[in-house]
Structure formats: C-alpha cells, structure tokens
Design a protein around this motif. Sequence first.
Motif, mmCIF file in Angstrom:
data_model
loop_
_atom_site.group_PDB
_atom_site.id
_atom_site.type_symbol
_atom_site.label_atom_id
_atom_site.label_comp_id
_atom_site.label_asym_id
_atom_site.label_seq_id
_atom_site.Cartn_x
_atom_site.Cartn_y
_atom_site.Cartn_z
ATOM 1 N N TYR A 189 36.934 30.409 22.655
ATOM 2 C CA TYR A 189 37.718 31.068 21.610
ATOM 3 C C TYR A 189 39.068 30.390 21.406
ATOM 4 N N ARG A 190 39.032 29.063 21.352
ATOM 5 C CA ARG A 190 40.285 28.318 21.190
ATOM 6 C C ARG A 190 40.933 28.569 19.828
ATOM 7 N N HIS A 191 40.153 29.071 18.855
ATOM 8 C CA HIS A 191 40.703 29.377 17.534
ATOM 9 C C HIS A 191 41.107 30.845 17.413
ATOM 10 N N VAL A 192 40.984 31.588 18.497
ATOM 11 C CA VAL A 192 41.291 33.020 18.487
ATOM 12 C C VAL A 192 42.498 33.284 19.378
ATOM 13 N N ASP A 193 43.437 34.062 18.865
ATOM 14 C CA ASP A 193 44.621 34.415 19.645
ATOM 15 C C ASP A 193 44.308 35.643 20.493
ATOM 16 N N LEU A 194 43.901 35.401 21.722
ATOM 17 C CA LEU A 194 43.607 36.511 22.628
ATOM 18 C C LEU A 194 44.865 37.111 23.240
ATOM 19 N N GLY A 195 45.989 36.368 23.164
ATOM 20 C CA GLY A 195 47.245 36.876 23.702
ATOM 21 C C GLY A 195 47.116 37.255 25.165
ATOM 22 N N ASP A 196 47.642 38.437 25.492
ATOM 23 C CA ASP A 196 47.598 38.926 26.875
ATOM 24 C C ASP A 196 46.453 39.903 27.110
ATOM 25 N N LEU A 197 45.499 39.959 26.187
ATOM 26 C CA LEU A 197 44.399 40.896 26.348
ATOM 27 C C LEU A 197 43.559 40.532 27.570
ATOM 28 N N PRO A 198 43.119 41.520 28.322
ATOM 29 C CA PRO A 198 42.221 41.229 29.451
ATOM 30 C C PRO A 198 40.938 40.584 28.942
ATOM 31 N N PHE A 199 40.594 39.438 29.496
ATOM 32 C CA PHE A 199 39.381 38.730 29.091
ATOM 33 C C PHE A 199 38.463 38.609 30.297
ATOM 34 N N HIS A 200 37.195 38.953 30.089
ATOM 35 C CA HIS A 200 36.237 38.966 31.189
ATOM 36 C C HIS A 200 35.053 38.080 30.821
ATOM 37 N N HIS A 201 34.922 36.986 31.540
ATOM 38 C CA HIS A 201 33.777 36.089 31.334
ATOM 39 C C HIS A 201 32.652 36.542 32.246
ATOM 40 N N LEU A 202 31.592 37.049 31.643
ATOM 41 C CA LEU A 202 30.451 37.544 32.405
ATOM 42 C C LEU A 202 29.195 36.832 31.922
ATOM 43 N N PRO A 203 28.927 35.644 32.471
ATOM 44 C CA PRO A 203 27.717 34.918 32.053
ATOM 45 C C PRO A 203 26.469 35.719 32.396
ATOM 46 N N VAL A 204 25.419 35.502 31.616
ATOM 47 C CA VAL A 204 24.202 36.280 31.814
ATOM 48 C C VAL A 204 22.986 35.386 31.634
ATOM 49 N N ASP A 256 43.919 51.199 14.106
ATOM 50 C CA ASP A 256 44.816 51.927 15.002
ATOM 51 C C ASP A 256 44.082 52.223 16.307
ATOM 52 N N MET A 257 44.188 51.297 17.261
ATOM 53 C CA MET A 257 43.445 51.422 18.506
ATOM 54 C C MET A 257 44.168 50.672 19.616
ATOM 55 N N ASP A 258 43.764 50.941 20.834
ATOM 56 C CA ASP A 258 44.175 50.157 21.986
ATOM 57 C C ASP A 258 42.958 49.354 22.442
ATOM 58 N N ILE A 259 43.124 48.061 22.651
ATOM 59 C CA ILE A 259 42.012 47.224 23.078
ATOM 60 C C ILE A 259 41.958 47.205 24.594
ATOM 61 N N ALA A 260 40.865 47.723 25.144
ATOM 62 C CA ALA A 260 40.703 47.797 26.592
ATOM 63 C C ALA A 260 40.419 46.432 27.188
ATOM 64 N N GLY A 261 39.890 45.515 26.384
ATOM 65 C CA GLY A 261 39.593 44.182 26.862
ATOM 66 C C GLY A 261 38.540 43.521 26.003
ATOM 67 N N VAL A 262 38.300 42.263 26.296
ATOM 68 C CA VAL A 262 37.261 41.482 25.622
ATOM 69 C C VAL A 262 36.306 40.971 26.687
ATOM 70 N N ILE A 263 35.024 41.208 26.493
ATOM 71 C CA ILE A 263 33.987 40.744 27.403
ATOM 72 C C ILE A 263 33.134 39.723 26.659
ATOM 73 N N SER A 264 32.835 38.617 27.321
ATOM 74 C CA SER A 264 31.986 37.603 26.699
ATOM 75 C C SER A 264 31.087 36.958 27.737
ATOM 76 N N ASN A 265 29.911 36.555 27.266
ATOM 77 C CA ASN A 265 29.034 35.771 28.126
ATOM 78 C C ASN A 265 29.358 34.281 28.016
ATOM 79 N N HIS A 266 30.451 33.950 27.320
ATOM 80 C CA HIS A 266 30.948 32.584 27.218
ATOM 81 C C HIS A 266 32.381 32.536 27.755
ATOM 82 N N PRO A 267 32.838 31.388 28.242
ATOM 83 C CA PRO A 267 34.201 31.296 28.792
ATOM 84 C C PRO A 267 35.273 31.402 27.713
ATOM 85 N N ALA A 268 36.496 31.663 28.144
ATOM 86 C CA ALA A 268 37.613 31.848 27.210
ATOM 87 C C ALA A 268 37.845 30.614 26.347
ATOM 88 N N SER A 269 37.508 29.439 26.850
ATOM 89 C CA SER A 269 37.698 28.209 26.079
ATOM 90 C C SER A 269 36.870 28.201 24.799
#
Length: 285
Positions: free
Chosen positions: A128-143, A113-126
């Motif tokens: 997670y092709r097996h993951v349904d990210l839907g309309d969640l904010p996704f932030h690609h932040l390479p490091v 029972d939560m609200d997801i503020a977003g997903v941050i990854s050091n990898h691009p959205a591609s």
Amino acid sequence: MSTQGLILTLSCPDRRGIVAAVSAFLAERDCNILDAQQYDDPETGAFFMRVVFAPDGHAADALREQFEAVATVFAMRWSLRDPAVRKKVMILASLSDHCLADLLYRWRIGELDMDIAGVISNHPASTYRHVDLGDLPFHHLPVSKATKLEQEAEVWRLIRDTGADLVVLARYMQVLSDGLAAKLEGRCINIHHSFLPGFKGAKPYHQAHARGVKVIGASAHYVTSDLDEGPIIEQDVERISHRDTPEDLIRKGRDIERRVLARALRWALEDRVLLNGRKTVVFTD
C-alpha cells in the motif's frame, strides 16, 4: 450528550399502535422528533422505523432502560444510540487498494464519521505504498489453505479485542469461513465487483465481458456463509460498450466500487440499514 440527536431504530411484527407508542414515549419525556422514517413490508408483515430525536437532557442509558417496556410489548429488535459515540470499524484489504484508499480519504475529511480500529491484510504494508496509512494499526496476516483457520482466529481476535462494531471487506479477496461469517452476521460489509446476483465469485468483470453485458456494476452487501448471497445494501452501474476489454471494465469498475462501498458504510454508520430477512431496509438521507 449528542447535539445531533439520538437515533432509535427498530423492527417488529407489524400491528396497530407502534408509531403511536413510540411517539408517546418520546413526547412524555419532552423529546423532540427531528426526523422519522418508517416502512411496512407487506410481504413479510414486518415494520421498520428510524427516529432521530433531541433527548432534552435525558441520558441515552436511561432512555434505553425505560424504552425496554415499549419494546417488549411489540416484540421489537431495536437499538438506541448516541451518534456522538462513533462506531469502530475494522477494514480488511488485499492486493487492490482503491477501496481502502477511498475509505481513508473520506474518513480524514469527515465524510465517514467513524473510528478505525485497524487495517488487516493478507499482504504486507509495502503493498500500500500509494495509500496513506498514517499511524493506523496495520496487521499483516498472510493466509494459505493450510493456515486459513489460524489466520481467521487472529482476525477474529483483533476484531474482538479492538471492540470493532463493523467490519469492512474493502476488496478483501478471501472467502470467510462459515464460522467467522456467523460471528460477524449483520455487521460485516463486503464490496463485490458485480451487480449481484449476477456474476458471483472470482473474476466477475471477465465473466461480464464474456457475456457481452452493456452495463457493469458493484454491490455492497452483508457477508453470510453463502458466497456473495448476503443482504444487499447498495448497488450502482455504469454503461459500457462492445469496445471495452476486461481491463477497461476493471478500470471503470473501480470507480463504481468506491462510491457504492462508501455509501453503504456511511448508511451503516448512521443506523440507516435494517435487516429484513435476506433483504435490507435502507432509510436513505
């Protein structure tokens, strides 16, 4: 106003009269206690309590203001929360997507029972092709080693600006700097693919295989500046054999990691986890 009851959690030095004072405060306001758990730690001399109560029409803000007098007398660290106001969670992930996928599934079916503020990854959205990210904010932040401080500054900005209450490292394979770990103290949960305190750091399954262990495990813990040393929230294990390769351990470990992280996050969302120095007190359901 929540129909689930308000949640009061507290910790303080142990002394006589704490339970009586809390009970009297609620009784005087016709609040009905629905569930109560407490723990006296004989080693630290600290007292911990979690109470769920029906507020009988009282607003949470008003009760917070009134309870301050009780809290002051007993030097309490405390919170009073309406679970109808869902906590915001920021999820950080890297290449492995099994924990991220599991959390999103449990969120969608209402288990978390939560609200997801977003997903941050050091990898691009591609990734997670097996993951349904839907309309969640996704932030690609390479490091990289050279850009770590700038990347973490952007991670912190997103956490701060979205008002995230909790941060979950869902197999986020980057060590947080001391500065960011300090800012997230007590509200950043990591899943480590080992039964801590054994096999810390990189490739713990390979370390376990090299030692010929008979069980493998996973640990969910709060992040601190000491790598994989934070207060442990939940752990689980699974038996293995001499026939298992490191790849077998990784495959079997994914299931352990998913369920351990999900339990730890759910307990944190429900205010069941209280810090006790380097340890935690977990009031399980």
